[in-house]
Design an enzyme around this catalytic site. Sequence first.
Site, PDB file in Angstrom:
ATOM      1  N   GLU A 401       0.935  -1.359   0.007  1.00 20.67           N
ATOM      2  CA  GLU A 401      -0.014   0.272  -0.095  1.00 20.67           C
ATOM      3  C   GLU A 401       0.901   1.252   0.112  1.00 20.67           C
ATOM      4  O   GLU A 401       0.638   2.364   0.800  1.00 20.67           O
ATOM      5  CB  GLU A 401      -1.014   0.060   1.124  1.00 20.67           C
ATOM      6  CG  GLU A 401      -1.966  -1.153   0.905  1.00 20.67           C
ATOM      7  CD  GLU A 401      -3.383  -1.132   1.956  1.00 20.67           C
ATOM      8  OE1 GLU A 401      -3.621  -0.057   2.123  1.00 20.67           O
ATOM      9  OE2 GLU A 401      -3.681  -1.909   2.329  1.00 20.67           O
TER      10      GLU A 401
HETATM   11  C1  LIG Z   1       2.425  -9.712   0.408  1.00 18.45           C
HETATM   12  C2  LIG Z   1       2.118  -8.668  -0.500  1.00 18.45           C
HETATM   13  C3  LIG Z   1       1.061  -8.277  -0.946  1.00 18.45           C
HETATM   14  C4  LIG Z   1       0.643  -7.625  -1.606  1.00 18.45           C
HETATM   15  N1  LIG Z   1      -0.659  -7.417  -2.246  1.00 18.45           N
HETATM   16  C5  LIG Z   1      -0.846  -6.489  -3.274  1.00 18.45           C
HETATM   17  C6  LIG Z   1      -2.297  -6.336  -3.835  1.00 18.45           C
HETATM   18  O1  LIG Z   1      -3.173  -6.862  -3.145  1.00 18.45           O
HETATM   19  N2  LIG Z   1      -2.512  -5.583  -4.882  1.00 18.45           N
HETATM   20  C7  LIG Z   1      -1.560  -4.933  -5.623  1.00 18.45           C
HETATM   21  O2  LIG Z   1      -1.629  -4.371  -6.566  1.00 18.45           O
HETATM   22  N3  LIG Z   1      -0.319  -4.818  -5.001  1.00 18.45           N
HETATM   23  C8  LIG Z   1       0.080  -5.773  -3.873  1.00 18.45           C
HETATM   24  N4  LIG Z   1       1.465  -5.914  -3.517  1.00 18.45           N
HETATM   25  C9  LIG Z   1       2.480  -5.329  -4.129  1.00 18.45           C
HETATM   26  C10 LIG Z   1       3.106  -3.916  -3.308  1.00 18.45           C
HETATM   27  O3  LIG Z   1       2.135  -3.048  -3.183  1.00 18.45           O
HETATM   28  C11 LIG Z   1       4.381  -3.743  -3.876  1.00 18.45           C
HETATM   29  O4  LIG Z   1       5.205  -4.629  -3.293  1.00 18.45           O
HETATM   30  C12 LIG Z   1       5.016  -2.218  -3.412  1.00 18.45           C
HETATM   31  O5  LIG Z   1       3.986  -1.331  -4.034  1.00 18.45           O
HETATM   32  C13 LIG Z   1       6.261  -1.974  -3.751  1.00 18.45           C
HETATM   33  O6  LIG Z   1       6.538  -2.436  -5.120  1.00 18.45           O
HETATM   34  P1  LIG Z   1       7.831  -3.341  -5.250  1.00 18.45           P
HETATM   35  O7  LIG Z   1       7.723  -4.294  -4.119  1.00 18.45           O
HETATM   36  O8  LIG Z   1       8.188  -3.757  -6.596  1.00 18.45           O
HETATM   37  O9  LIG Z   1       9.053  -2.444  -4.905  1.00 18.45           O
HETATM   38  P2  LIG Z   1       9.979  -1.582  -5.721  1.00 18.45           P
HETATM   39  O10 LIG Z   1       9.042  -0.418  -6.259  1.00 18.45           O
HETATM   40  O11 LIG Z   1      10.688  -2.420  -6.624  1.00 18.45           O
HETATM   41  O12 LIG Z   1      10.750  -0.787  -4.585  1.00 18.45           O
HETATM   42  C14 LIG Z   1      12.025  -1.341  -4.250  1.00 18.45           C
HETATM   43  C15 LIG Z   1      12.822  -0.296  -3.376  1.00 18.45           C
HETATM   44  O13 LIG Z   1      13.205   0.861  -4.058  1.00 18.45           O
HETATM   45  C16 LIG Z   1      12.420   1.957  -3.107  1.00 18.45           C
HETATM   46  N5  LIG Z   1      12.101   2.829  -4.236  1.00 18.45           N
HETATM   47  C17 LIG Z   1      11.242   2.527  -5.284  1.00 18.45           C
HETATM   48  N6  LIG Z   1      11.213   3.871  -5.707  1.00 18.45           N
HETATM   49  C18 LIG Z   1      11.884   4.863  -5.254  1.00 18.45           C
HETATM   50  C19 LIG Z   1      12.046   6.244  -5.539  1.00 18.45           C
HETATM   51  N7  LIG Z   1      11.568   6.840  -6.352  1.00 18.45           N
HETATM   52  N8  LIG Z   1      12.701   6.732  -4.310  1.00 18.45           N
HETATM   53  C20 LIG Z   1      13.318   6.244  -3.588  1.00 18.45           C
HETATM   54  N9  LIG Z   1      12.924   4.925  -3.109  1.00 18.45           N
HETATM   55  C21 LIG Z   1      12.231   3.994  -4.013  1.00 18.45           C
HETATM   56  C22 LIG Z   1      11.319   1.471  -2.312  1.00 18.45           C
HETATM   57  O14 LIG Z   1      10.972   2.071  -1.375  1.00 18.45           O
HETATM   58  C23 LIG Z   1      11.810   0.213  -2.101  1.00 18.45           C
HETATM   59  O15 LIG Z   1      12.564   0.201  -0.795  1.00 18.45           O
HETATM   60  C24 LIG Z   1       1.575  -7.020  -2.476  1.00 18.45           C
HETATM   61  C25 LIG Z   1       3.032  -7.197  -2.080  1.00 18.45           C
HETATM   62  C26 LIG Z   1       3.146  -8.124  -1.150  1.00 18.45           C
HETATM   63  C27 LIG Z   1       4.675  -8.369  -0.940  1.00 18.45           C
END
Ligand SMILES: Cc1cc2nc3c(=O)[nH]c(=O)nc-3n(C[C@H](O)[C@H](O)[C@H](O)COP(=O)(O)OP(=O)(O)OC[C@H]3O[C@@H](n4cnc5c(N)ncnc54)[C@H](O)[C@@H]3O)c2cc1C
Length: 589
Positions: A401
Site C-alpha cells: 500500500e
Molecule cells: C504480501 C504482498 C501483498 C501485496 N498485495 C498487493 C495487492 O493486493 N495488490 C497490488 O496491486 N499489489 C500488492 N502488493 C504489491 C505491493 O504494493 C508492492 O510490493 C509495493 O508497491 C512496492 O513495490 P515493489 O515491491 O515492486 O518495490 P519497488 O518499487 O521495486 O521498490 C524497491 C525499493 O526501492 C524503493 N524505491 C522505489 N522507488 C523509489 C524512489 N523513487 N525513491 C526512493 N526509493 C524508491 C522502495 O521504497 C523499495 O524500498 C503486495 C505485495 C506483497 C509483498
Amino acid sequence: MSPSPSVPSTTPAPAGGESVAKQLFLGNILEEALFPYPQIRARDRELLGPVTDAIDEFLAPRHAELAHYDRIAEQPADFIQALRDMGLFGLIIPETYGGMDLSNGAYARVLAQTSSHDSSVSLTIGAHSSIGMKGLLLFGTDEQKRRYLPRLATGEMIAAFCLTEAGAGSDAASIRTHATRNADGSWVLSGEKIWITNGGIADFYTVFARTDTPEGKITAFLVEAKWPGVSHGQHEDKMGIRASSTTTVAFADVRVPPENVLGPVGKGFKVAMSILNSGRTGLGGGAVGGMRTLIRLACAQAKERKQFGKSIAEFGLVRAKIAQMTLECFAAESVVWMVAHLIDSGATDYSVEAAMSKVFASRAVQRCAYEALQIAAGNGFMRELPYEQITRDTRILSIFEGTNEILHLYIALSGLKGVGAGLTELRAAVGDIFNDPIKGFGVLGGYTGKRLREATGYGIDRIARELSPRLRKAAGIYEKYTVELSKAADQLLRRYGKRIADQQHAQNRLADVAIDLFVGLCVLSRADSLERAGNPAAAEAVALAATFARQARRRMARSLRELDRNEDEAIEQLAGTVLAHDGYLWDVI
Ligand SMILES: Cc1cc2nc3c(=O)[nH]c(=O)nc-3n(C[C@H](O)[C@H](O)[C@H](O)COP(=O)(O)OP(=O)(O)OC[C@H]3O[C@@H](n4cnc5c(N)ncnc54)[C@H](O)[C@@H]3O)c2cc1C
C-alpha cells in the site's frame, strides 16, 4: 477524490476542505479540524461491541489453529466461510446492499481486533474491503453497485485489487497490462499482475490497465474471476502473513463489457490512488491491534520471568521498552482514528494524513514487535510463542500500500507543493514536479528562486492558550516546530530551486518532521479530550502526551538541524563506491 460514503461523524470537516497536514508546511495548525478529538458515532459504537465480541469469541480459542494455518500457508475454505458467516466481508458496504455500513473509524477498529489475534485474517477481510472493492464504493455507478455489492457484502464474492506487475511496483503508472476498446464499446484485457492479496480466492478483481485513450493512459475495470481468460497462479510462499492468499492474476484476452469500466475512462491512476489513500486507515488499525497484543504479551512476560532474583519487569531497561511500546501504540492509535474520522467527516484532501498514519503505525508496530521479542529473549525466538510470527507478519506493513520510502517522498513533495504554490513565480516554475508527486519524481520545471515569505504562523498560539494547563508546554512545542517546518520548507525551495525533486535526503527529513507534528497534535488532542471528559485514565494520557512531545521535539530538532549539517554527500559517495564494486570492499584478514 470522492468522499467516503460513510455517515458524517461528530468531527467537523477541515475548513475550506484544506488538508491539515499540508497546512503544517505553511506554518498553520488547523486546530478546528483536530480539536476536540473525534468521538465515534453512536451507531458505530452500538454495532462495534457485538462485532468485536464475535471476533474475540471466534478467534481467541483458535490461536493454535491460526498458527497452523501460518505454517501450512493457507486458510481452509471452512475457516473463510466462518468469516463470511460473521459478516466480516460486508463491514463498509451500505446497509441497502446488505452490509454493516461501518464508518472508516469503526472499520479500523474491527481490523485492530482481528489483528490482535492474527494478521492473515485481517488481510483477507482488509484486502477485500480496503482495496478490493473500495473502488466500487468510491467510483461505481448505481448499476454496478446493485450488481456486485450484495454479493460482496455476504462474501459470496471476495474482492482483490490488481495493480502491481513484475515491472511496476512503486512506479505504478508504468503498468503494461493493457486493454483495447472494441467497436461495440467492450474491452479486451491482457497482462499479468503479481502479489495480489486474495488473488487465489477472489471472485471479483479491480484491475488497472493501460488504455492509452485520448482521455488518459490508465483505466480501471471490474473483472470477474469466472470470465474466460482470467486465471491465477500458485499461492506465494511468503515470509509473513503466510495464510493470506497471495498469487499472480493473469488476463488473457479477457472480454470486459463496457458497463464494467470503473470510473472515467483514462482516469484509472486517480482511481487507484484514491482507493489506496482511503484504505490506509485499515492497515493502520491492523497495526494498532498488533501493538495492543504485543504490549499485553510483554507485560505478562516481564512480570513472570525472574532473573537475578527479581522479576525482569523491575529492571529499567525492560520497563523503558514497555513504556516506549505504549507511547507508540497510543500515538499510532490517535493518528489512525483521527485520519479515519477526517475521512468520515467528509474531508476531501486527506491523502497526506493517510500516508502519515500508515508510515507511523507501520514503523511503530515493527519496533513494538522487536522490543516485545527482546523482552521475551530466548523464549521469544522460539516458534512456540507468537512473537516470531508477529515479527514476520508485521514486516509487510512498510512495504505494501505504498512503501514507506515512497510515502515519505509523497508527504514532503505534497507539502512543498503548497509552499511553492503560494508564490506566483514558483507556481509557474515548479508546478510540474508536484502535479502528481509520485509520478513526478525526477521531472523538473525551471525555478528561479525568490525570497519567500517568512511563515506568519496563522493559527499558532491559540492551541496553547485553550488547552488544559498540563498540556500547554507540549502544545508550545508543536506550535514552534510548525513554524520551523514552514521555514525549512521555504528555505529548501530557495536553496535547491528546480533540483528539489532530487533531494531525497532532505525530503525524508522534512517528512519526518511533518509526521511527528501531525501525530503529536493527534496525541495532544486525544489527551486533552480525555482530560476534559474526566476519563479515569486521563492523567496517564496527559503525561504520555507530554512525554511524546518531548521525544518528538528531539527528533524534529535533529531532522531540521541535519537539513544543513549532514553527511549526505559522503553517504552518496559511499553508496556509489559500494555499488560500483557490487558489494563490500574490505576484509580484515
Ligand atoms: C504480501 C504482498 C501483498 C501485496 N498485495 C498487493 C495487492 O493486493 N495488490 C497490488 O496491486 N499489489 C500488492 N502488493 C504489491 C505491493 O504494493 C508492492 O510490493 C509495493 O508497491 C512496492 O513495490 P515493489 O515491491 O515492486 O518495490 P519497488 O518499487 O521495486 O521498490 C524497491 C525499493 O526501492 C524503493 N524505491 C522505489 N522507488 C523509489 C524512489 N523513487 N525513491 C526512493 N526509493 C524508491 C522502495 O521504497 C523499495 O524500498 C503486495 C505485495 C506483497 C509483498
